[in-house]
Scaffold this active site. Structure first.
Site, PDB file in Angstrom:
ATOM      1  N   LYS A   1       0.833  -1.273  -0.049  1.00 22.08           N
ATOM      2  CA  LYS A   1      -0.027  -0.096  -0.083  1.00 22.08           C
ATOM      3  C   LYS A   1       0.862   1.200  -0.061  1.00 22.08           C
ATOM      4  O   LYS A   1       1.865   1.327   0.723  1.00 22.08           O
ATOM      5  CB  LYS A   1      -0.922  -0.025   1.350  1.00 22.08           C
ATOM      6  CG  LYS A   1      -1.972  -0.969   1.008  1.00 22.08           C
ATOM      7  CD  LYS A   1      -2.929  -0.808   2.111  1.00 22.08           C
ATOM      8  CE  LYS A   1      -3.984   0.130   2.107  1.00 22.08           C
ATOM      9  NZ  LYS A   1      -5.255   0.247   1.416  1.00 22.08           N
ATOM     10  N   SER A   2       0.539   2.141  -0.859  1.00 20.40           N
ATOM     11  CA  SER A   2       1.211   3.377  -0.724  1.00 20.40           C
ATOM     12  C   SER A   2       1.387   3.994   0.334  1.00 20.40           C
ATOM     13  O   SER A   2       2.423   4.749   0.697  1.00 20.40           O
ATOM     14  CB  SER A   2       0.737   4.571  -1.857  1.00 20.40           C
ATOM     15  OG  SER A   2      -0.543   4.746  -1.458  1.00 20.40           O
TER      16      SER A   2
ATOM     17  N   TYR B   1       2.417   2.939   3.362  1.00 23.33           N
ATOM     18  CA  TYR B   1       3.462   2.427   3.820  1.00 23.33           C
ATOM     19  C   TYR B   1       4.693   2.651   3.082  1.00 23.33           C
ATOM     20  O   TYR B   1       5.677   3.126   3.515  1.00 23.33           O
ATOM     21  CB  TYR B   1       3.398   0.896   4.067  1.00 23.33           C
ATOM     22  CG  TYR B   1       2.602   0.653   5.325  1.00 23.33           C
ATOM     23  CD1 TYR B   1       3.023   1.092   6.560  1.00 23.33           C
ATOM     24  CD2 TYR B   1       1.327   0.011   5.457  1.00 23.33           C
ATOM     25  CE1 TYR B   1       2.520   0.631   7.985  1.00 23.33           C
ATOM     26  CE2 TYR B   1       0.685  -0.289   6.433  1.00 23.33           C
ATOM     27  CZ  TYR B   1       1.188   0.166   7.937  1.00 23.33           C
ATOM     28  OH  TYR B   1       0.431  -0.261   8.947  1.00 23.33           O
ATOM     29  N   ALA B   2       4.576   2.633   1.794  1.00 24.73           N
ATOM     30  CA  ALA B   2       5.641   3.037   0.629  1.00 24.73           C
ATOM     31  C   ALA B   2       6.198   4.279   0.968  1.00 24.73           C
ATOM     32  O   ALA B   2       7.740   4.244   0.745  1.00 24.73           O
ATOM     33  CB  ALA B   2       5.256   2.523  -0.728  1.00 24.73           C
ATOM     34  N   ARG B   3       5.436   5.123   1.167  1.00 23.25           N
ATOM     35  CA  ARG B   3       5.666   6.597   1.180  1.00 23.25           C
ATOM     36  C   ARG B   3       6.455   6.753   2.610  1.00 23.25           C
ATOM     37  O   ARG B   3       7.125   8.000   2.656  1.00 23.25           O
ATOM     38  CB  ARG B   3       4.467   7.408   1.168  1.00 23.25           C
ATOM     39  CG  ARG B   3       3.784   7.477  -0.274  1.00 23.25           C
ATOM     40  CD  ARG B   3       2.685   7.982  -0.283  1.00 23.25           C
ATOM     41  NE  ARG B   3       1.775   7.945  -1.653  1.00 23.25           N
ATOM     42  CZ  ARG B   3       0.864   8.462  -2.184  1.00 23.25           C
ATOM     43  NH1 ARG B   3       1.088   9.836  -1.918  1.00 23.25           N
ATOM     44  NH2 ARG B   3       0.531   8.173  -3.256  1.00 23.25           N
TER      45      ARG B   3
ATOM     46  N   GLU C   1       6.327  -9.896   4.219  1.00 24.44           N
ATOM     47  CA  GLU C   1       7.503  -9.452   4.813  1.00 24.44           C
ATOM     48  C   GLU C   1       7.656  -8.188   4.675  1.00 24.44           C
ATOM     49  O   GLU C   1       7.197  -7.433   3.581  1.00 24.44           O
ATOM     50  CB  GLU C   1       8.755 -10.119   3.914  1.00 24.44           C
ATOM     51  CG  GLU C   1       9.965  -9.918   4.400  1.00 24.44           C
ATOM     52  CD  GLU C   1      10.704  -8.784   3.530  1.00 24.44           C
ATOM     53  OE1 GLU C   1      11.412  -8.125   4.342  1.00 24.44           O
ATOM     54  OE2 GLU C   1      10.256  -8.316   2.511  1.00 24.44           O
TER      55      GLU C   1
ATOM     56  N   GLN D   1      -2.098  -4.920  -1.258  1.00 21.03           N
ATOM     57  CA  GLN D   1      -3.387  -5.050  -2.081  1.00 21.03           C
ATOM     58  C   GLN D   1      -3.330  -6.260  -2.876  1.00 21.03           C
ATOM     59  O   GLN D   1      -2.170  -6.375  -3.594  1.00 21.03           O
ATOM     60  CB  GLN D   1      -3.611  -3.734  -2.832  1.00 21.03           C
ATOM     61  CG  GLN D   1      -4.676  -3.935  -3.718  1.00 21.03           C
ATOM     62  CD  GLN D   1      -5.250  -2.844  -4.498  1.00 21.03           C
ATOM     63  OE1 GLN D   1      -4.732  -2.703  -5.457  1.00 21.03           O
ATOM     64  NE2 GLN D   1      -6.382  -2.218  -4.370  1.00 21.03           N
TER      65      GLN D   1
ATOM     66  N   TYR E   1      -0.728 -25.336  -7.706  1.00 21.45           N
ATOM     67  CA  TYR E   1       0.235 -25.569  -6.618  1.00 21.45           C
ATOM     68  C   TYR E   1      -0.206 -26.581  -5.768  1.00 21.45           C
ATOM     69  O   TYR E   1       0.587 -27.549  -5.132  1.00 21.45           O
ATOM     70  CB  TYR E   1      -0.119 -24.097  -5.648  1.00 21.45           C
ATOM     71  CG  TYR E   1       1.170 -23.792  -4.745  1.00 21.45           C
ATOM     72  CD1 TYR E   1       2.319 -23.579  -4.909  1.00 21.45           C
ATOM     73  CD2 TYR E   1       0.829 -24.248  -3.378  1.00 21.45           C
ATOM     74  CE1 TYR E   1       3.150 -23.425  -3.787  1.00 21.45           C
ATOM     75  CE2 TYR E   1       1.772 -24.194  -2.426  1.00 21.45           C
ATOM     76  CZ  TYR E   1       3.081 -23.676  -2.618  1.00 21.45           C
ATOM     77  OH  TYR E   1       4.136 -23.546  -1.564  1.00 21.45           O
TER      78      TYR E   1
ATOM     79  N   GLN F   1      -0.735 -23.043   5.097  1.00 15.62           N
ATOM     80  CA  GLN F   1      -0.068 -22.659   6.071  1.00 15.62           C
ATOM     81  C   GLN F   1      -0.909 -21.588   6.907  1.00 15.62           C
ATOM     82  O   GLN F   1      -1.737 -21.063   6.356  1.00 15.62           O
ATOM     83  CB  GLN F   1       0.991 -21.901   5.489  1.00 15.62           C
ATOM     84  CG  GLN F   1       0.738 -20.534   4.853  1.00 15.62           C
ATOM     85  CD  GLN F   1       2.208 -19.948   4.215  1.00 15.62           C
ATOM     86  OE1 GLN F   1       3.327 -20.472   4.311  1.00 15.62           O
ATOM     87  NE2 GLN F   1       2.035 -18.644   3.846  1.00 15.62           N
TER      88      GLN F   1
END
Length: 190
Positions: A111-112, A114-116, A137, A156, A172, A182
């Site tokens: 999400k932006s 957090y990225a920002r 992670e 997202q 898978y 998991q």
């Protein structure tokens, strides 16, 4: 492959249990306060991380080796927020449990919000017929401590569906993938 809309995500989650728990709209507030949004968006689904974190520490001064990973390199934390040390990372898991259809591939983007702040989310694509909680992670790329909030949006998921004549031969589940089913924060497996 075509990207799927909110209508498809809603239908697959409500009728086939693709995402549980599922939020049909966008949640932007909790207890009267603004939060990092989660839930269904126009062409994706914003997931939350649970209260379960594993924060990487260099207390043992070991070498990070994905084939021989030392679980002692993490400190386990259960809390409403997690502080990630500078230039370090933490693992968490989604609140949501996913069941991916055989004709679908899911790609995760951070999400932006957090990225920002210099916090990067990394997740491998969710492959056809994979199911489980997603291990997330979070990399803190800054020279300062960084905070992650549990039960708020962190990433997202974008859903891509193959054409009917182009569905994968081997899913898978068919391969017996090592992360199938998991739950909890899952460390590297070989």
């Amino acid at each position: 492959m075509s990207i799927k809309s909110d209508r498809w995500i809603r239908r697959m989650s409500e009728q086939h249990g693709m995402i549980e728990p599922f939020e049909a709209g966008q949640v932007k507030q909790a207890n009267g306060e603004r939060i990092v949004s989660y839930g269904t968006s126009s062409y994706g689904y914003d997931v939350r991380c649970s209260r379960e974190f594993k924060v990487f520490t260099n207390i043992n001064s070991t070498i990070v080796d994905p084939k021989h990973f030392d679980s002692g390199s993490f400190v386990d934390i259960t809390a409403d927020e997690c502080i990630i040390p500078p230039n370090s990372f933490a693992l968490a898991r989604t609140v949501e449990y996913f069941r991916i259809p055989r004709d679908t591939l899911v790609v995760c983007l951070g999400k932006s919000t957090y990225a920002r702040c210099g916090i990067i989310v990394n997740v491998t694509p969710l492959e056809p017929e994979w199911e489980g909680h997603v291990t997330l992670e979070f990399s803190n790329t800054t020279p300062l401590p960084a905070r992650i909030y549990a039960n708020e949006g962190v990433a997202q998921m974008l859903f891509f569906q193959a054409a009917a004549d182009d569905i994968c031969e081997t899913s898978y589940r068919d391969r017996g993938g090592k992360y199938q089913g998991q739950t909890g924060v899952t460390l590297p497996r070989t």
